[in-house]
Design a protein around this motif. Sequence first.
Motif, PDB file in Angstrom:
ATOM      1  N   LEU A  98       0.831  -1.194   0.000  1.00  0.00           N
ATOM      2  CA  LEU A  98       0.000   0.000   0.000  1.00  0.00           C
ATOM      3  C   LEU A  98       0.871   1.251   0.000  1.00  0.00           C
ATOM      4  N   GLY A  99       1.992   1.209   0.743  1.00  0.00           N
ATOM      5  CA  GLY A  99       2.908   2.351   0.744  1.00  0.00           C
ATOM      6  C   GLY A  99       3.411   2.642  -0.659  1.00  0.00           C
ATOM      7  N   ALA A 100       3.809   1.583  -1.352  1.00  0.00           N
ATOM      8  CA  ALA A 100       4.304   1.771  -2.716  1.00  0.00           C
ATOM      9  C   ALA A 100       3.187   2.272  -3.625  1.00  0.00           C
ATOM     10  N   ALA A 101       1.964   1.773  -3.413  1.00  0.00           N
ATOM     11  CA  ALA A 101       0.836   2.228  -4.233  1.00  0.00           C
ATOM     12  C   ALA A 101       0.622   3.724  -4.045  1.00  0.00           C
ATOM     13  N   VAL A 102       0.664   4.181  -2.777  1.00  0.00           N
ATOM     14  CA  VAL A 102       0.481   5.606  -2.509  1.00  0.00           C
ATOM     15  C   VAL A 102       1.619   6.409  -3.142  1.00  0.00           C
ATOM     16  N   PHE A 103       2.843   5.918  -2.988  1.00  0.00           N
ATOM     17  CA  PHE A 103       3.977   6.649  -3.560  1.00  0.00           C
ATOM     18  C   PHE A 103       3.842   6.772  -5.074  1.00  0.00           C
ATOM     19  N   ILE A 104       3.532   5.642  -5.720  1.00  0.00           N
ATOM     20  CA  ILE A 104       3.466   5.658  -7.181  1.00  0.00           C
ATOM     21  C   ILE A 104       2.321   6.544  -7.666  1.00  0.00           C
TER      22      ILE A 104
END
Lengths: 300, 294
Positions: A98-104
């Motif tokens: 989820l962190g990577a999803a938010v970052f991307i």
Amino acid sequence: MRLRELVNSKELLKEWMIEKLIWICGISAIFFVFGIFFFVFREGADYLLRGFKVTEFFTSIEWYPTSRTQVRYGALALITGTFSVTLLAMFIAVPFGLGAAVFISEFCPPRLRESLKVIIELLAAIPSVVWGFIGLTIMNSLILNLFSAPIGLNVLNGGIILALMSVPIIVSIGEDALKAVPDSYREASLALGCTRWQMIFRVLVPAARNGLLAAVLLGVGRAVGETMAVLMATGHSIRIPGGVLEPVRTLTATIAAELGEAPVHSDHYQVLFIIGILLFSITFVVNLTADLVVRGIRRK
Amino acid sequence: MFTSTKNTQRKKRQELIAKYLLMTMTLLIILPLILIIFYLIYQASPILSVDFLLKNPIRGMRDGGIWAPLLGTIYLVLISLLIATPIGVFAAVYLNEYARESWLTRVINLAVVNLAGVPSIVHALFGLGAFVLFAGIGRSILAASLTLAIMTLPVIIASTKEALAAVPVAFRQACWNVGATRWQTIREVVLPNSISGILTGVILQVSRAAGETAPIMFTGAVFYKAIQEGDLLAYGLLDQCMALSMHLFTISTQVPDVPVALPYGTAVVLLGVVLLVNALAIVLRFKIRSRKKW
């Protein structure tokens, strides 16, 4: 005139046949899902109706399918194995995914976003047997060195591998969910003086809640159903693990490991198909829930 | 003039921390994997050569190359492709061109989602129960390919649907207005205009099918089978075959004393095939996007 009618009717017949063919292909997916359930059930049905001990299956940890004196099919240790590995995998994969999803979706400059999405897509394509091999070789020696764990494969290894395998799904579906939040939400909160972080945490995540939940559920579905990676990376000890550095065996790995040796239509063989029914039901429920949750947002 | 208060400074700091934290998380997912892939290639490098691809495994799979499994994988992929592509494309045509929003389409979509979510080992049980035993095909390339085809069907349906939906409705209306029937419109206008999108789905299906192990384990793949080196037609439809994925599993877990480079080499070839095929699909997609006429 008559010839023309004939040609026309021939054309119409052809069209009718092709449309029927398309229709059959269209509904084929339903047949295949039912077919899967039917044929897996069919192979296990005889034993399921004849001598299958449900209580033993779900509550006993004694899995002795080839014992000479007393054959026992207690799958509790296998079920715990599946859940412990899945739980650990999700413990790692959900925050990172989820962190990577938010970052991307929110912080990334557009050019970098495209390349990151391509990389994530390629990661999703790595075959599970290669993951298993990575777990068996690289991850195993890393874990042995870092944690001074007893020699052998363990839950941690399988969990990390499964986490790495489910992260791409969580990232791509999570990112879709965030992208589906209307830009007006973002503009409104920024106009009120929110920082991007506040906007994400207070506005976007609550708005995309369902989609993010679906992303996690599909990650769980993938982790529960994964076979080769856990077969190769979690060790082969059928017991309830006391910690992350102990070996386990999952439901999927048990089928893969034992089906080859079980004589066709023996009790053991049928019990393996019953495990298949259990797995099918678990993933069916997980996928159905994910789908209902996603539809929930669309209707809104 | 606007001066930054303590509060805005704090907010700024918070934002920076969040940004870099999330960036680190993203990198932590990606970087180790890139390192792992390079490590795999490094370990495999002593053995990788054209000979490795074209020689059969010898000495109880402890030496030699991967010709038999490589050819087996090509067979499985091509045959499953031949089965899955028409069904998948037609299914997508039905969902996108014919079906109206109804309970039936909902059930079909749900079935497609579930088909994609069924564990691969359950597909294996299905293949064994339905094709090998019930249909009486026996353990063979055909049974394994059928299992793979059903397993990868959702990939083709999903991307074909997307490709068809990208063709503007005006194209279809123009075609209907000159008197074409529905199927003529689909054949002459819709399919040609979405062919590259469909191709992307087909390519993704190839990569998925090439990497799967569990579904073919009990339906047609064997641990070892020697075939004629260099003969592209060495397998028959009803023969059992070796497969790259299965071979990697075998030599890394079932066979003792395999030289280290051998499984690494097999893993790199398998990974290379899958990633290259996927990259091809991605390139194709970018091409379509930049060349769209409408």
